[in-house]
Write an enzyme that holds these catalytic residues in place. Sequence first.
Site, PDB file in Angstrom:
ATOM      1  N   TRP A  65       0.807  -1.222   0.000  1.00 20.05           N
ATOM      2  CA  TRP A  65       0.000   0.000   0.000  1.00 20.05           C
ATOM      3  C   TRP A  65       0.839   1.270   0.000  1.00 20.05           C
ATOM      4  CZ3 TRP A  65      -2.437  -2.250   5.033  1.00 20.05           C
ATOM      5  CH2 TRP A  65      -3.237  -3.357   4.721  1.00 20.05           C
ATOM      6  N   ASP A 234     -13.589 -12.479   1.543  1.00 23.13           N
ATOM      7  CA  ASP A 234     -12.665 -11.541   2.202  1.00 23.13           C
ATOM      8  C   ASP A 234     -13.066 -11.354   3.669  1.00 23.13           C
ATOM      9  OD1 ASP A 234     -10.976  -8.865   2.467  1.00 23.13           O
ATOM     10  OD2 ASP A 234     -10.536  -9.651   0.453  1.00 23.13           O
ATOM     11  N   ASP A 235     -12.494 -10.389   4.292  1.00 22.20           N
ATOM     12  CA  ASP A 235     -12.740 -10.019   5.698  1.00 22.20           C
ATOM     13  C   ASP A 235     -14.237  -9.985   6.018  1.00 22.20           C
ATOM     14  OD1 ASP A 235     -12.592  -8.884   8.204  1.00 22.20           O
ATOM     15  OD2 ASP A 235     -11.812  -6.946   7.512  1.00 22.20           O
ATOM     16  N   LYS A 343      -5.406 -15.199   0.849  1.00 23.53           N
ATOM     17  CA  LYS A 343      -5.008 -13.783   0.794  1.00 23.53           C
ATOM     18  C   LYS A 343      -4.515 -13.415   2.187  1.00 23.53           C
ATOM     19  CE  LYS A 343      -6.967  -9.115   0.007  1.00 23.53           C
ATOM     20  NZ  LYS A 343      -8.170  -8.379  -0.475  1.00 23.53           N
ATOM     21  N   ASP A 345      -3.147 -10.787   4.682  1.00 22.37           N
ATOM     22  CA  ASP A 345      -3.257  -9.326   4.731  1.00 22.37           C
ATOM     23  C   ASP A 345      -2.601  -8.745   5.995  1.00 22.37           C
ATOM     24  OD1 ASP A 345      -4.015  -6.837   3.858  1.00 22.37           O
ATOM     25  OD2 ASP A 345      -6.164  -7.247   3.827  1.00 22.37           O
ATOM     26  N   CYS A 387      -0.511  -9.180   0.864  1.00 24.69           N
ATOM     27  CA  CYS A 387      -1.264  -7.920   0.873  1.00 24.69           C
ATOM     28  C   CYS A 387      -0.817  -7.137   2.101  1.00 24.69           C
ATOM     29  CB  CYS A 387      -2.763  -8.197   0.908  1.00 24.69           C
ATOM     30  SG  CYS A 387      -3.792  -6.742   0.634  1.00 24.69           S
ATOM     31  N   ASP A 406      -5.791   0.147  -1.746  1.00 24.42           N
ATOM     32  CA  ASP A 406      -7.112  -0.377  -2.110  1.00 24.42           C
ATOM     33  C   ASP A 406      -7.806   0.509  -3.140  1.00 24.42           C
ATOM     34  OD1 ASP A 406      -6.493  -1.966   0.061  1.00 24.42           O
ATOM     35  OD2 ASP A 406      -8.466  -1.790   0.987  1.00 24.42           O
TER      36      ASP A 406
END
Length: 549
Positions: A65, A234-235, A343, A345, A387, A406
Site C-alpha cells: 500500500w 474476504d474479511d 489472501k 493481509d 497484501c 485499495d
Amino acid sequence: MQIEVRDAEAPEGFTVQVAEVAGGVVTWSVTNHTTGPLPLERVRLRLGMAASDRVRAFLNGWQSWSPSGGSVIGAGGEADPSRDPAAPGLLRAMFHADDAAAPDGVWRSELVTALAYDAGSAVLGFAGGAEHDGTFWLQPGEIVAEAYLGGAQFQPGEQRALHDIAVLPGDPHDGLDRWAAWAGERSGARSAGLYPVGWCSWYHYFHDITEADLRANLTLASSGQWPFDVFQLDDGYQSAIGDWLTRAPAFPTPLDEMAGAVVAAGLRPGIWIAPFLCSPTSEVATSHPDWIVRRPSGRPMIGNVNPAWGGEQYVLDVTRADVQEHLSDVARSLVAMGWTYLKLDFTYAPSFRGEWADSSLTPAERVRAGYDAIRAGAGDDVFLLGCGAPLGPCIGAVDGMRIGPDVAPEWSAPARPFGYADTGPATRNAWRNTLARSFMHRRLWINDPDCLMLRSTSTSLTPAQIEAWAHAVAGSGGMALVSDDLALLGDRERAFLDTVIATGRAVDAASIAGAPPRCPDLLDRWTPARLESAAASLVADPDTGALLT
Ligand code: 9PG
C-alpha cells in the site's frame, strides 16, 4: 553516468566490508568486531553521482500500500510523506522499512529506484529483501544505500552478508526490467502461476458480508455466465481477528462445507486472513497471552487500529516456534477444508520494533519467518497472495502480490488529518501504483493491481473512471478479480469484462515472453498517465480518470 562507492558508515562496534565492485554489482557485508553482542539498526553505503540540481526519480514504496511514483529529487519535488509533522509513528512504521522521518531535502525509495539527470540515468536495486530491508536515500549529488536491520542482535565477531546492490546505467525502463528479472532470479521468485481471474467479496460488501450474500454471488458466478476461476471470501466471515477457523454469526455454515460449495460450483475457494494480527478478545490472544509481542514500553504491540474489528489489534510473535506452528496449522487447516488460495493481509506487522523472542532476526526476517510458516502448512501448490506486505521479504514467498493501495467506489481519497493520503482507499491511488510497479509483474510474482470495479450503481465512480481503471488492470497484465455484487452487472459489464480479460491475458503472455508493460512517464510525474505494452496502450488523466485515447 558515473556512480562510485564513496564510503561506508556503520555504528560503533561494526565494520562494513565492501568486498567487490564488479559487473555493476556491489557486494558488501557487516561484522560486529567487538567481544560482546550488539544490536544493529542500519549500515549505509555512500554512493556518489555526478552533481545535478534536478534529478528525476522513480520512488518505490516499501509495502503493497506504500505509494510509488515519479518525483523530483531537489527543488520542487514533493517531500517524503514521513516529513508531515501530523504523521504518527505508527504510520511511518506501517509504510516504510526504516521508520525514521526523512531528513530535510532527502527523498527515499525502497528496494529499487530509477534516476535520470543531466549526465545520464541509472537503476539501483537490492538483490532481494529476505534478510534485511533496503532503502535508497536520495539527494542531488548523493545516493545512500541503506541496509536496514532494525536492531537485530549480532553475536561477538558475527559477520553477515548484505544483499548485493545492482547499479545499472542506461535507460531506466530497461534497467527496471533487468533489475526485476535479476532480483526475482536471485530470490527464487514464484512467478510462473496461471493468470488469475475471479471474484472477491470485499469492494461491494466490505465488513457487512453475510453467507447469504456470498451464496447469492456464488450462484451467479457458477451459472456459466462468468469466466471466473477463483471465488474469494474476504474479511468479515471470521469470529475475530486471529480466530480464522471459527465464524461470525452471519456465516452459519462451517468453513469446510462452504469451501465444498465453491468447489461444487466449479470454482477455486479463496479466503482472506490477517495471519499475524489478533484481537485482544480473540481466542488466540486470550488463551496464549505469551504469543503477543510487546513494544519496547512493555505494552502489547498494536499492529493496526480498525473500528470495524473493535479497535486495536495485537501482533503475534512470529519468531516463536509455537507461533510458527500455529500459523502452519491455520494454513494447513484452511487448505484441508478446500481453501487453496489464501489472501494474507496486514503482513507488514512483524516488522514493527518490539521485544521479539528471537532478537537476532531483522524485521525482514521476521516477516519472512511468518510467511515461511504459512507456506510450510499450506504446501507448495497453494496460491499465496501477499497484501499489506513488504515487497522485498516476500519475493520467493508469495505467488501473487498486491502492489498498490485499495481501490474504492470513488476515484480520489478524502483528505486525512494524519498524512499518508496516497495510501488511502481510492481508485486513483491504486492506479498510481499499478502503473508505476507494472515492471514487477512476472518477475517478482504475479502483480495484483486490486479488484476491477464494474458496477454503475452503488458507486461514485463515473463510467469513464470505471473504464480507465479496468484498462489499467488489463494493461498491467495483472490479476483480474471482479468485486461487485454480480446481481448489479448486466450484459454490458459482462461483455466489457471479456475484453478486459482478453487484453489482460495478452499483456500477461507478453510479460511471460519477456516484454512486460512499461510506464513511459514513470519519472515525469507523481501519478503516471501512460501504460504501454505489446498488447495494449493506455493514456488517461489521473486527476479525473478520463481516458485520453
Ligand atoms: C479487509 C481489507 C481488504 C483489502 C485490503 C485491506 O490502513 N488501513 O487501516 C487499511 C485497512 C484496510 C485495508 C487497507 C488498509 O484493506 O487491502 O483488499 O482485504 O483489508 O479488511
